[in-house]
Design an enzyme around this catalytic site. Sequence first.
Site, PDB file in Angstrom:
ATOM      1  CG  ASP A  84      -1.900   1.182   1.203  1.00 22.56           C
ATOM      2  OD1 ASP A  84      -1.733   2.089   0.348  1.00 22.56           O
ATOM      3  OD2 ASP A  84      -2.810   1.212   2.038  1.00 22.56           O
ATOM      4  N   GLY A 126      -4.219   2.081   8.367  1.00 24.32           N
ATOM      5  CA  GLY A 126      -5.188   1.447   9.257  1.00 24.32           C
ATOM      6  C   GLY A 126      -4.936  -0.035   9.401  1.00 24.32           C
ATOM      7  CB  ILE A 160      -2.170   8.907   9.125  1.00 28.38           C
ATOM      8  CG1 ILE A 160      -2.754   8.452   7.779  1.00 28.38           C
ATOM      9  CG2 ILE A 160      -2.590  10.333   9.440  1.00 28.38           C
ATOM     10  CD1 ILE A 160      -4.275   8.420   7.746  1.00 28.38           C
ATOM     11  CG  HIS A 196      -0.327   5.597   4.591  1.00 29.03           C
ATOM     12  ND1 HIS A 196      -1.150   5.821   5.670  1.00 29.03           N
ATOM     13  CD2 HIS A 196      -1.114   5.006   3.642  1.00 29.03           C
ATOM     14  CE1 HIS A 196      -2.368   5.388   5.406  1.00 29.03           C
ATOM     15  NE2 HIS A 196      -2.374   4.883   4.181  1.00 29.03           N
TER      16      HIS A 196
END
Length: 296
Positions: free
Chosen positions: A199, A222, A219, A204
Amino acid sequence: MPIYYPDILENPPNAWTFTYGDKDVMLYALGIGLGADPMNRDELPFVYERELKVVPTAATVLSSAGVGRAERTPTAAPREGWRQSEINYLMVVHGEQKVELHRPLPDYGTFTAEMRVVGAYDKGPGKGAVIVNETVWTNAKGEKVATLTSSTFARGDGGFGGPSDGAPEPHVVPDRAPDVSVDFTTRPDQALLYRLNGDRNPLHSDPDVAKAAGFERPILHGLCTYGITCRAVLQEITGFDPSVIQSHQVRFSAPVFPGDTITVDLWRDGNVISFEARVKERGVTVIKNGKTVLRA
C-alpha cells in the site's frame, strides 16, 4: 459516475492468482513491529525463516503482493443492461476489516483469490454509503483458505437509492474493566516500512499529501494498526501461537500517527476475545468493536 443499485451487487467478481514466500511473511511481521528486539525468542519465529510463523492478519496484504489491477480479471461477462458503478475515491475511508482463516496460513504458496461486492448500504444524500467487499482465497485443491471482508465508507456517494439497513451489527465489547492491557510504541518510520507490503498511498509517506488531506503529518496505515491488535492477541492470549486464531475483525475509528503508543485493551470470554485500541497521548480510540475468535 454514481453508484447504481442493485447493479453494484452484480459486479462480475475479479479473480487473480498470487504467490508469496517467506520474505513477504517476514516483511509483514516487521511492518507491525515484531522483531524489534532480536533477542525476543517469542517474536523471532515471525521474522526468521527457520520454523517461520505467519501472523493471521498478514492475509490482508499477501494476496496483493506484486499483483496490480491489470492481473485481476472478471470471472464472467456482465448481464445485458448492467451499469458500472464508480465511487469517489478521494472521499473514501476504510471502515471495517475482518479476516477469517479456514485453515492456518502456510509460510509460502500459490493461491487464487476472488473478490466480489456483497453489500451496498445508502446512508442518504450527504451522508455517504457503505460498500462491503469479500475476497476468498482457495488453494490448488480448491479448498478455502481465507475469507477477507472489508467495508469502505464512501463519504461522497450517499443517495443512490439502496437499502439503509441490513449491514452487520458491530461487535459489542464487555462493559467491564479490561482483563489485560498492553502498550505498543510505533516507530516514527513505521508507515515507511509498512508501505513496502504493497500500500503505497502517499498519505502515509508524503507530508504534503497528508497536509492536503487535513493531517499534520503522514498517518499510519489502518491495516498496520489492525495487525498490531492481532499482535496483542498473539502476545497476551495465544502464547504467540497463530494457528489458534480463527478470525480477527475491527472497526476503524481514528488514525494513528507513526510514533504514537497504541494501548490495546482485551477481554476474554471463552473462545471470544474482545478488544479496543487507543492512543493515550491524544486521548483517542483508534479501533472499536474488535473481536477475535479462537479455534475451539
